[in-house]
Structure formats: C-alpha cells, structure tokens
Design a protein around this motif. Structure first.
Motif, PDB file in Angstrom:
ATOM      1  N   ASP A 183       3.277 -10.573  -8.348  1.00  0.00           N
ATOM      2  CA  ASP A 183       4.124  -9.506  -8.890  1.00  0.00           C
ATOM      3  C   ASP A 183       3.804  -9.244 -10.363  1.00  0.00           C
ATOM      4  O   ASP A 183       3.859  -8.101 -10.825  1.00  0.00           O
ATOM      5  N   ARG A 186       0.863  -7.082 -10.349  1.00  0.00           N
ATOM      6  CA  ARG A 186       1.266  -5.691 -10.051  1.00  0.00           C
ATOM      7  C   ARG A 186       1.806  -4.995 -11.294  1.00  0.00           C
ATOM      8  O   ARG A 186       1.444  -3.842 -11.586  1.00  0.00           O
ATOM      9  N   GLN A 190       0.056  -1.377 -13.440  1.00  0.00           N
ATOM     10  CA  GLN A 190       0.767  -0.121 -13.211  1.00  0.00           C
ATOM     11  C   GLN A 190       0.039   1.082 -13.793  1.00  0.00           C
ATOM     12  O   GLN A 190       0.149   2.200 -13.272  1.00  0.00           O
ATOM     13  N   ASN A 199       3.850   1.216  -4.970  1.00  0.00           N
ATOM     14  CA  ASN A 199       5.094   1.256  -4.208  1.00  0.00           C
ATOM     15  C   ASN A 199       4.995   0.410  -2.948  1.00  0.00           C
ATOM     16  O   ASN A 199       5.936  -0.309  -2.587  1.00  0.00           O
ATOM     17  N   TRP A 201       2.949  -2.146  -2.506  1.00  0.00           N
ATOM     18  CA  TRP A 201       2.876  -3.530  -2.995  1.00  0.00           C
ATOM     19  C   TRP A 201       4.276  -4.052  -3.289  1.00  0.00           C
ATOM     20  O   TRP A 201       4.641  -5.168  -2.905  1.00  0.00           O
ATOM     21  N   TYR A 202       5.067  -3.238  -3.980  1.00  0.00           N
ATOM     22  CA  TYR A 202       6.442  -3.611  -4.342  1.00  0.00           C
ATOM     23  C   TYR A 202       7.295  -3.840  -3.092  1.00  0.00           C
ATOM     24  O   TYR A 202       8.062  -4.796  -3.005  1.00  0.00           O
ATOM     25  N   HIS A 205       6.219  -7.070  -1.380  1.00  0.00           N
ATOM     26  CA  HIS A 205       6.746  -8.209  -2.148  1.00  0.00           C
ATOM     27  C   HIS A 205       8.206  -8.476  -1.775  1.00  0.00           C
ATOM     28  O   HIS A 205       8.598  -9.620  -1.525  1.00  0.00           O
ATOM     29  N   HIS A 206       9.011  -7.422  -1.716  1.00  0.00           N
ATOM     30  CA  HIS A 206      10.432  -7.578  -1.387  1.00  0.00           C
ATOM     31  C   HIS A 206      10.628  -8.100   0.034  1.00  0.00           C
ATOM     32  O   HIS A 206      11.512  -8.929   0.283  1.00  0.00           O
TER      33      HIS A 206
END
Length: 356
Positions: A183, A186, A190, A199, A201-202, A205-206
C-alpha cells in the motif's frame, strides 16, 4: 416517488444518495465484520484486546467511508492518524491474549498519545503516515518477540503446546506487513499510475484486508487452548544436580506412564513428585536437552512405535494408537512424529510393514 413527494411539500429529503464505489462497499463490509467480531469475542476477557483492535479498525473504516463519500461533511482528514493507532492496539491484542493475568492500566493510554498529537497535523499526510509506519514496525517487532517467547515457554511447560500455538498470529502479522508495504508502494506511485490501476489496487488491498480480519476473528474464536503463566519461567543453568534430578523424574514418568495422560503439564508432573515447577522444568531441559513438550512427545512416540510392533494393535488406526498414547489430535501427532522421526506416521508404518 419519495423524492417527488418531499419536493411537493417543500421539505428537505431525508435520504441523500451517495455515489458508492466498490471499495466503499468493502469498507461497509469490513465495518460490519469488525463489529460482529467485537460481539463474538468480548465475553472472553483474554480476547478483549482483539475487541479494542476491531473497534479501532471499525472506526477507521467509518472515517474512510466518510472522507471518500462526504458522509459527515468533515473538512479535516482523520484517517492518517489511525496509522499511529494500529500498532498500539495490536500490541494490546497480543499482550492480553498471551498474559492471562494482565489487566488494563491507566498508563496504557500513553500508547495512544502519538495518534492524538498527530491529529491536528494530518494535512501533512506523508509525514504522519511515515511516523505511523515507523510505529507499526516497532510494535510489530515487539509483538513478534512476545509471541516467540510465549511459544517457547508453552513448549517448556505443557505437552499440549501445539494446541496453544499462536503461530497464526505471527503469520497474520507477516501478511499485514506485506499488505502495508504494497500500500505504501501504491501511495508513492499515485503520480505515475493511471486512476483505473490505482483504484483497482486500492480495492484489492481492501478485499485482502477484509479477508485477513475475518480470518483473525475465526482463528481467535477457534483457539482451543491458551497457555497460562507466561512470563513466570526463569532460565535454568546446567548442573550435575539437574542431571541427577532428571534421571529420577524420567524414571517416575516412565514407571507411572504419566506421558500417556493427555495434555499433561510440567505443573502436573511437579505436583505428582512434590517438587517445584521450575525445578522440574529445568531438570528436563538440561537432562533431556529438550523442552517439556518435546520430551513428553518423544516418550509418546516411543510408545506408539512399540505398539505398532505388536500384533494386537495391527488392526487399530494410527490415530487410535496416538490418542491412546496421549496425543490430542491427528495434527499434533503428525507434527510431533515428523519433527522427531523425520517422516510421517503413515510412512513409518508402511516402511515397517514392508521390512517385516
């Protein structure tokens, strides 16, 4: 229909629509999972450290959702300060899980002070996150050492040490660390990567964090045993007295077949002999050059091997023989057997049958 009704009577709508992205749905799911985890684990005092950790993460998800959707209409970033909270509350979780007699203290709130101090300065996100990353590393190393010590003392004190193992927490810490590292990558990319890639990737991750939190709750609830008395054992030194004492202990254990008692502990042996726990533990460590768990399991495996040579046990399953010899489960038996013999019980039995 409802909105037209509100308009017709000149009232503000009670429900405002938000443009929710998939990641926001994951945040809602994580919030729900954390609250469910608190409800499930809170009744057990030793799991309340996990409860505090989950409450913190649920609050983080709530502010994450708010900052991305404008739910609270806040003008000040809050979530960066949570990077300085995660380390301390995870430490509370580990500490209260391994120390059976530990109690909450007022001084514990000092661990939360850095997050409070950082709260007014979250506009400088990079600095706060960097400080939070350093905090996570420090607390992570300390928690890892606590878990290692816990494992060693459990091995020295109980034959059921495998059932008391908290290796899953250490594995979870490594996975969380890897996710945190990716993270950070990431965040630093940016300005290079496209919005679609960032987006996705995010979101990924979540999703992985959600899975890890679910696993953390499940493994905590399913933890069959926890070692009591952590931190009370002292290191022992080699001496002829301990060697002599071990020979006496070993003779009594074998003669009375105490090693066949499931989940026997060093305290149980000490009580039967009328000796101190530290004396027995030290003598076994020095005399057998093994911790208590490995010493007892070695005797059990010798008994398993002896029975496998006898005709009356040929029709009995390996697990049945193992349970009769004091092992608690197939997993603990297989693990101990392979550790001490270098092969699985099935391989050993097959080899013996082929050479018979």
């Amino acid at each position: 229909m409802l909105s037209s009704l509100y308009t017709s009577i000149n009232m503000e709508p009670l429900i405002t629509s938000y443009a929710l992205r998939p990641v926001n749905l994951v945040e809602i799911a994580m919030f729900a999972v954390c609250l469910l985890g608190v409800i499930i684990t809170w009744p057990n005092p030793r799991f309340r450290g996990l409860g505090v950790f989950l409450i913190t993460q649920a609050t983080l998800m709530l502010f994450n959702f708010s900052e991305e959707t404008g739910l609270f209409g806040q003008n000040h970033l809050v979530t960066p300060a949570f990077t300085l909270l995660t380390g301390p509350v995870f430490y509370f979780f580990v500490r209260h899980l391994v120390f059976d007699k530990h109690r909450w203290r007022k001084i514990d709130f000092l661990h939360l002070l850095p997050a409070c101090v950082a709260l007014p300065f979250t506009a400088d996100t990079a600095v706060v996150i960097a400080a939070g990353s350093g905090s996570l590393i420090c607390y992570g190393i300390y928690c890892y050492r606590i878990l290692l010590d816990y494992s060693q003392q459990a091995m020295q004190s109980s034959s059921a040490a495998d059932d008391m193992s908290l290796n899953w927490i250490r594995s979870g810490m490594i996975l969380f660390a890897l996710l945190g590292l990716t993270d950070l990558v990431r965040l630093n990319l940016q300005s290079v990567l496209s919005y679609e890639i960032l987006n996705t990737w995010y979101l990924l991750h979540h999703v992985l964090v959600l899975i890890l939190f679910g696993a953390l709750i499940v493994f905590t609830v399913k933890q069959p045993l926890l070692f009591n008395g952590f931190g009370q054992n002292e290191p022992v030194t080699n001496s002829s007295i301990e060697q002599d004492l071990f020979r006496q202990i070993d003779k009594e254990v074998k003669e009375h077949e105490w090693h066949l008692i499931p989940r026997i502990s060093v305290g149980d042996v000490a009580d039967k002999l009328g000796l101190g726990i530290k004396d027995v533990s030290g003598a076994i460590n020095v005399g057998s050059e093994r911790n208590f768990c490995d010493y007892i399991n070695a005797l059990r495996i010798d008994e398993v091997k002896r029975r496998l040579e006898l005709s009356r046990y040929q029709d009995q399953t390996l697990l049945g023989v193992a349970l009769d010899c004091g092992f608690n489960s197939k997993t603990s038996f297989n693990s101990a057997f392979k550790k001490l013999e270098g092969c699985t019980p099935s391989q050993y039995r097959k080899t013996r049958q082929e050479t018979a």
